[in-house]
Design an enzyme around this catalytic site. Sequence first.
Site, PDB file in Angstrom:
ATOM      1  N   ASP A 116       8.488  55.837  67.748  1.00 37.25           N
ATOM      2  CA  ASP A 116       7.942  57.204  67.644  1.00 37.25           C
ATOM      3  C   ASP A 116       8.832  58.197  68.385  1.00 37.25           C
ATOM      4  OD1 ASP A 116       5.774  56.123  66.275  1.00 37.25           O
ATOM      5  OD2 ASP A 116       4.642  55.796  68.120  1.00 37.25           O
ATOM      6  N   GLY A 141      20.221  48.635  66.125  1.00 34.53           N
ATOM      7  CA  GLY A 141      20.397  50.085  65.997  1.00 34.53           C
ATOM      8  C   GLY A 141      19.758  50.639  64.747  1.00 34.53           C
ATOM      9  N   LYS A 153       0.412  56.562  66.593  1.00 37.01           N
ATOM     10  CA  LYS A 153       1.741  56.923  66.083  1.00 37.01           C
ATOM     11  C   LYS A 153       1.889  58.426  65.893  1.00 37.01           C
ATOM     12  CE  LYS A 153       2.656  52.708  63.754  1.00 37.01           C
ATOM     13  NZ  LYS A 153       3.344  52.166  64.934  1.00 37.01           N
TER      14      LYS A 153
HETATM   15  O1  RIB Z   1       3.772  53.286  67.534  1.00 36.77           O
HETATM   16  C1  RIB Z   1       2.992  52.910  68.629  1.00 36.77           C
HETATM   17  C2  RIB Z   1       1.548  53.268  68.403  1.00 36.77           C
HETATM   18  O2  RIB Z   1       1.067  52.503  67.309  1.00 36.77           O
HETATM   19  C3  RIB Z   1       0.635  52.945  69.554  1.00 36.77           C
HETATM   20  O3  RIB Z   1       0.531  53.995  70.489  1.00 36.77           O
HETATM   21  C4  RIB Z   1      -0.669  52.577  68.864  1.00 36.77           C
HETATM   22  O4  RIB Z   1      -1.696  53.479  69.083  1.00 36.77           O
HETATM   23  C5  RIB Z   1      -0.332  52.448  67.379  1.00 36.77           C
HETATM   24  O5  RIB Z   1      -0.785  53.517  66.669  1.00 36.77           O
END
Ligand code: RIB
Length: 301
Positions: free
Chosen positions: A246, A219, A39
Site C-alpha cells: 500500500d 522488486g 488497504k
Molecule cells: O494491505 C494490508 C491491509 O490489508 C491490512 O491493513 C489489512 O487491513 C488488509 O486490508
Amino acid sequence: MKVLNFGSMNIDYVYKVPHTVARGETVSSLSRETFIGGKGLNQSVAMARAGLDVYHAGAVGQDGKDLVNFLGAAGVNISYVEILENVPTGHTVIQNDLEGDNSILLFSGANRAITPRMVDQVLKDFEQGDLLIFQNEISQLAYLVECAHEKGMTIIFNPSPMDQIIKSLPLEYVDYFFVNEIEAGQLTNLNPMDEKGLIRELPGYFPKARILLTLGARGSYYLEGERVIHQPIYPARVLDTTAAGDTFSGYFIRSIVLGEDIKKGLDLAARAAAITVSRRGAAPSIPFLEEVVDTRDSSQG
Ligand code: RIB
C-alpha cells in the site's frame, strides 16, 4: 486533478506467531497488537504522507470512529466517509510470523455495505481527469467503475485481495493496474512463476493500461506498451510486511499525479516501502515524505 480513493477501512488484530497456523492446528500466539489498517485507508495515508491532497470514501461502523479520526489527522479529506449504524467496522486477523511475513483473514463488515447511493453521492463531486483509486475490499465495485468511466475519470485498480468478483468487473476501463505476480496470473491465466513471460505478455492483455507489477524481494516492473522499467527493492530489516504494498502504491501514485519521471517515482516508492517493512503495523508504519527523501539524500552523499 482531484484524487479520490474509494476503499476499505479495517481494524487489524495482529498476532505474533512462531509460525502460521496450519489446517487443524492450534498455535499459541506470542503477542497481540491492534492497528489501524485496511488497504484503502493505508493507501490514502500513503498518498497524504507523500504530499498529495486525497479524498477518501468508505464506511465504518460505530466502532470505527478511531479509523476516521486517524485518516483525518493524516491530512486526508474524510467528508465522504460514512459512519453506519447496525454494521460493524471491517477487521482482520493477521498472523505475523518470525520472518515478518503475514497471513490475513478479512472480515469485510461496513466495507461491503457501500451502496449505489453512496457511490452516486461521492462521484457527483468529481469530474473528467480526476483520479479514482480502488481495491477489492468494498462492495459495488462494478457500479463504481462504470460511473467513474462515464465521467472520464482516470482509474487505478489494485485487484487485491483477488477473488471471483474481479473477473466480473469492466476491466477494460482501468488505466493503471497495480498487481503482484499471483494477481497478474489470475487475471490473465499467465504463469505467475514465469517472470519474463509476465513482463512480455501482460501488456497484451490490457493494451490500454499501464501496469505496475510487484514481485516482492525481486522488486517491481512498470510496463507501458513496449516500455519496461525495473525497480529493485531497498534492503531493510523486515519486522512486518503489512502495508508495504500500500505504501508503494500510494507513493507511486504521487508521481502519476505530479507527472513526475516514472523511474524517480518507482525509486521513491521502493524507498518508502523499505521503511514500512521495518516498522510494525499497517497505517502507522507508513513514512512521511521527508523521511523517505532523507534516505535518498543520505545514500547520495
Ligand atoms: O494491505 C494490508 C491491509 O490489508 C491490512 O491493513 C489489512 O487491513 C488488509 O486490508
